[in-house]
Design an enzyme around this catalytic site. Structure first.
Site, short mmCIF file in Angstrom:
data_model
loop_
_atom_site.label_atom_id
_atom_site.label_comp_id
_atom_site.label_asym_id
_atom_site.label_seq_id
_atom_site.Cartn_x
_atom_site.Cartn_y
_atom_site.Cartn_z
CG ASP A 135 3.05 -13.04 -52.10
OD1 ASP A 135 3.19 -13.44 -53.28
OD2 ASP A 135 3.64 -13.56 -51.15
CG HIS A 192 5.06 -16.46 -49.51
ND1 HIS A 192 4.95 -15.87 -50.76
CD2 HIS A 192 5.61 -17.67 -49.73
CE1 HIS A 192 5.41 -16.69 -51.69
NE2 HIS A 192 5.82 -17.80 -51.08
CD1 TRP A 245 15.12 -15.36 -53.51
CD2 TRP A 245 16.48 -16.66 -54.70
NE1 TRP A 245 16.02 -14.54 -54.13
CE2 TRP A 245 16.88 -15.33 -54.88
CE3 TRP A 245 17.20 -17.67 -55.36
CZ2 TRP A 245 17.96 -14.96 -55.68
CZ3 TRP A 245 18.27 -17.31 -56.16
CH2 TRP A 245 18.63 -15.98 -56.31
CB ALA A 300 19.34 -23.63 -35.85
CD GLU A 330 18.59 -17.04 -44.34
OE1 GLU A 330 18.78 -18.24 -44.02
OE2 GLU A 330 17.71 -16.33 -43.82
#
Length: 459
Positions: A120, A24, A362, A342, A367
């Site tokens: 948020d 977050h 999500w 990575a 991605e």
């Protein structure tokens, strides 16, 4: 606190309040960097725990983004390890007071009254805070818009599903579907985020999400990391429920640098350069999910028996759970590479990657979509379940592991995904790329968000 930058050009002051867990804070700060670049006369006070501020602001800094530490709620003398749920509960107990305290400190430090709250979305109480300050409240939801919809319609879902054995029960019944939420495709009840209708509905987290769903319609704007074209019906529904509902992603496509990888400690990209096209399974389960030892064994065994080349990003503490000799055998014959970290976006966009094995968070799903890579989802918690349902059953861009990894289920999933072409993911990739281009839907929505933050309303 020392204030850097040219103070004389600062015209607006925005307070940003991050939820200090998992991904977050990083995602919210990514957005704030975009906002700060687009609105150089606005100063942003970024409130988060000391731990995250030290990490995030060591990596990158900006003259008009200033970090402020807030308490994480943990007692100073705590000695035993705490679960994520325990830490979240302790933070929520102090969060509202910490925001009010921080606002006062930042206004005194910077010498400017706060003109807008960007938070948020979890912080439902910010609606009341912003109203009392007579300023806009911009809520940023970091999960999927599908999960957001379930939280907005929690009362409706609970009203429709009033069977006593369902409400609060841990027993999942996939034959029961939620098919009455506006804009949301039919979803098995077991894939609705926990705390909406199943699980402990009185827990602090479930209560937080319920209150969030009730409060968000009062926000001046609600932004999500997604793009309108992913689901036009859902966008229309959420827009009717919320003021200025703005899809402004995918973030990974917007922030992606077209240059070489800046940091690749374990030489993942050079290893991928020596692999066959669309043959490698990239495996990563995010920052919050640690795969249980027996599932590590099952997944590793399936990879080795199917001779699937793989790049596996997993914390070093889990290395001891691999089958005996697994690391030596797979690294020795060049079929496998295990790393502690990575560069995920660069990895997914490498031509060697044929499948992304993920928990279905999500941001990971987006991605994968942005890279055009099919997925194998093994959901864990929160929005993982509904995201995995969308991937496998609605968008048809991958498969889902039901329950836990077993050798046979994993073998079947790997063989299925690596043996066929998922044309629908290419179509979604194209839509995502168009959305973030100049005058694309996400680009226009981001400009609208800037307008809300700098003026308090849309032109």
């Amino acid at each position: 606190m020392e204030i850097t930058g040219n103070k004389s050009i600062r015209e607006k002051h925005v307070a940003v309040f991050a939820f200090p867990f998992t991904s977050h804070p990083r995602l919210l700060l990514t957005l704030v960097h975009r906002l700060a670049a687009a609105a150089p006369t606005v100063v942003f006070s970024f409130f988060c725990s000391k731990k995250f501020n030290q990490l995030l602001f060591a990596e990158q800094s900006c003259n008009n983004i200033l970090p402020y530490d807030v308490s994480d709620g943990l007692p100073e003398d705590h000695t035993h390890a705490l679960s994520l749920e325990e830490r979240v509960n302790m933070f929520l107990a102090v969060a509202e007071d910490e925001l009010r305290r921080g606002v006062g400190v930042a206004e005194t430090d910077i010498g400017l009254r706060i003109n807008c709250l960007v938070t948020d979305a979890f912080f439902w109480f910010c609606g009341d805070t912003a109203k009392a300050m007579n300023i806009p409240w911009v809520a940023v939801f970091n999960g999927s818009p599908y999960a957001l919809s379930t939280h907005l319609y929690t009362d409706l879902i609970r009203e429709k599903l009033t069977t006593p054995q369902l409400i609060g029960s841990a027993t999942l019944n996939d034959e029961i579907t939620v098919d009455f939420v506006p804009g949301l495709k039919a979803v098995p009840i077991g894939d609705i985020p926990n705390g909406v209708v199943l699980g402990n509905l009185e827990s602090p987290v479930a209560t937080m999400l319920h209150k969030m769903g009730r409060a968000l319609p009062t926000a001046t704007a609600v932004s999500v990391n997604s793009f309108e074209e992913l689901d036009a019906d859902l966008t229309k529904s959420l827009s009717s429920k919320l003021n200025n509902f703005l899809n402004i992603g995918p973030f990974n496509l917007i922030s992606k640098e077209k240059t070489s990888v800046k940091f690749d400690e374990y030489s993942c990209i050079s290893w991928l350069d020596n692999q066959k096209t669309r043959a490698v399974a990239y495996i990563c389960f995010g920052t919050a999910f640690i795969l249980p030892p027996h599932e590590i064994v099952e997944l590793a065994t399936a990879l080795e028996e199917t001779k699937t080349p793989f790049l596996w990003s997993i914390n070093k503490d889990s290395y001891k759970h691999f089958p005996e000799g697994f690391l030596d055998r797979t690294s020795g014959n060049g079929t496998g590479k295990v790393v502690a970290w990575a560069p995920q976006d660069e990895v997914l966009n490498h031509v060697a990657i044929g499948v992304f094995v993920t928990q279905g968070g999500w941001n990971s799903v987006l991605e994968g979509v942005g890279a055009g890579v099919a997925m194998i989802c093994r959901p864990n918690f929160a929005d993982n379940l509904i995201n995995s349902w969308m991937v496998a059953r609605v968008w048809e861009i991958g498969v889902r592991i039901h329950g836990k990894f077993t050798k046979d289920a994993t073998r079947g999933a790997l063989e299925q995904v690596l043996s066929q072409r998922y044309e629908k993911i290419e179509a979604l990739k194209d839509l995502a790329e168009k959305a973030v281009q100049p005058n694309g839907s996400s680009d226009k929505n981001f400009k609208a968000l800037i307008e809300v933050i700098t003026t308090g309303h849309l032109a």
